[in-house]
Scaffold this active site. Structure first.
Site, mmCIF file in Angstrom:
data_model
loop_
_atom_site.group_PDB
_atom_site.id
_atom_site.type_symbol
_atom_site.label_atom_id
_atom_site.label_comp_id
_atom_site.label_asym_id
_atom_site.label_seq_id
_atom_site.Cartn_x
_atom_site.Cartn_y
_atom_site.Cartn_z
ATOM 1 C CG ASP A 17 -75.212 37.380 28.330
ATOM 2 O OD1 ASP A 17 -75.880 38.081 29.104
ATOM 3 O OD2 ASP A 17 -74.028 37.620 28.057
ATOM 4 C CG ASP A 111 -76.507 40.106 32.714
ATOM 5 O OD1 ASP A 111 -75.636 39.427 33.300
ATOM 6 O OD2 ASP A 111 -76.237 41.121 32.044
ATOM 7 C CD GLU A 112 -72.547 35.516 31.597
ATOM 8 O OE1 GLU A 112 -71.741 34.967 30.834
ATOM 9 O OE2 GLU A 112 -72.250 36.474 32.334
#
Length: 412
Positions: A17, A111-112
């Protein structure tokens, strides 16, 4: 059954993350912003916070909060209007690094990421390999990133959140329950505000309490979701890492009974198609980063043009992009037999990516319109330009005999 359990427990799942992603990107672009309170989102008082730095969180600020309230809580905060295109670019850089280094990975949002490192202990050592991957991302992009490593996706995600900011945490097999037990029930993925307050009203504050509760009690309180939350509280999760593919897409097309050259008809059908597919994205909690238009002429020659765009699910953003692409592709004076559109490069994610352009009014409007569509059907609310497009293609759904609500359509 025993073989299945042995296979399941041998899994090694990595969750990565990017920490305060939008804030981190802004600090790469402008290093003077480091260690300063920073808010990213709509800059007007009616705007919404898309992301906030750790320095602002001590004031109770969180993403999704009205910008006006956030600025009142932390007057010294620097407010920046985000740039979705810039964030998409940095997300793609990280994606390429991960794609190069891991055998199977899932891009679950901008974003993960999840990666399946099962079996790699025999050759490299999964924790060492994950650590090297994290350092490679930091070195090559300058972005802080955290990871959690365990036997399943849920525990790894929780571990990542505990490791932040910019760190890493490994949960050894067999220690999942003790790791989770002292944490707040809010740490369980899927526990939102409504579920949290329901459980708090029952006196449940920590995950350990759920671990000790009979599963039937959780099901009685929360229904099917109660079973899922009970399993997650106990560190049980067998969901697979879904391999990321940029070809993943949704699409719709329409073949005309009679070939047409009516440009207004074609554009209005494209508007209706885009509006419908955008709703499908939001309903499925997806974002698209690539749109395509397809045209087949009366001689059966077929042409397709696609463009990359910042991640979005808003039809007021996607409609102009589709019409722009159509105008570049369309050969005037040729009869059209079929038109279609496709959204690809899909990732999971809510409408937050558009908070840089929109305010609370826009977000509330989408929620209200989508709730009407959920209740009465996909075409129960439409733009005026699409009113004549009663059939838009394979994905069109009936609206239960109810007349559609028509939205005034501004010229694109």
């Amino acid at each position: 059954m025993e073989l299945f359990h042995n296979f399941y427990y041998l899994r090694t799942i990595l969750h990565l993350d990017l920490d305060t992603f939008y804030v981190s990107v802004e600090r790469i672009i402008n290093s003077t912003l480091k260690n300063k309170p920073l808010l990213v989102g709509g800059v007007s008082d009616r705007g919404v916070v898309a992301a906030c730095s750790y320095e602002t969180r001590v004031y109770g600020i969180h993403s999704g909060m009205p910008m006006k309230i956030a600025k009142e809580l932390c007057p010294e905060a620097i407010v920046i209007k985000g740039n979705a295109g810039t964030y998409s670019k940095y997300s793609d850089l990280v994606t390429e690094i991960i794609k190069e280094k891991v055998p199977v990975f899932e891009k679950s949002s901008i974003d993960e990421f999840y990666a399946d490192l099962s079996g790699m202990d025999k050759f490299f050592g999964s924790y060492k390999y994950a650590s090297e991957l994290r350092q490679k991302v930091i070195t090559e992009t300058g972005l802080p990133i955290s990871f959690g490593l365990s036997c399943n996706k849920v525990v790894s995600k929780v571990a990542t959140n505990e490791a932040k900011p910019n760190s890493q945490l490994k949960i050894d097999f067999g220690t999942e329950k003790p790791f989770l037990a002292p944490l707040s029930i809010k740490k369980i993925p899927m526990v939102g505000d409504k579920t949290y307050y329901t459980l708090r009203n029952l006196g449940v504050r920590y995950i350990e309490t759920i671990q000790n509760m009979p599963v039937d009690v959780m099901k009685g309180v929360l229904g099917v979701n109660g079973l899922t939350i009970w399993k997650r509280a106990n560190g049980i999760d067998n969901t697979p890492v879904v391999s990321f593919s940029e070809r993943k897409s949704i699409s719709t097309e329409r073949t005309f009974d009679k070939d047409t050259i009516d440009i207004y008809k074609l554009r209005n059908i494209l508007i209706a198609m885009t509006e419908n597919l955008s709703y499908q994205l939001r309903r499925g909690n997806k974002l698209t980063a690539c749109v395509a238009v397809k045209i087949r002429y009366s001689d059966f020659n077929t042409y397709t043009k696609q463009i990359k765009i910042p991640y979005t699910s808003g039809d007021h953003i996607l409609i102009p992009k589709i019409l722009e692409t159509f105008d570049k592709l369309y050969q005037k004076r040729l009869l059209v037999r079929l038109i279609g559109i496709r959204f690809s490069h899909l990732v999971s994610g809510n409408y937050q990516i558009n908070l840089f352009e929109d305010d609370e009014k826009q977000l509330n409007l989408y929620r209200a319109l989508d709730n009407i569509r959920i209740r009465y059907g996909d075409r129960s609310v439409i733009r005026a330009a699409a009113i004549g497009s009663s059939t838009i293609g394979r994905m069109q759904n009936p609206f239960n005999g109810q007349p559609p609500i028509v939205l005034a359509h501004r010229k694109q």
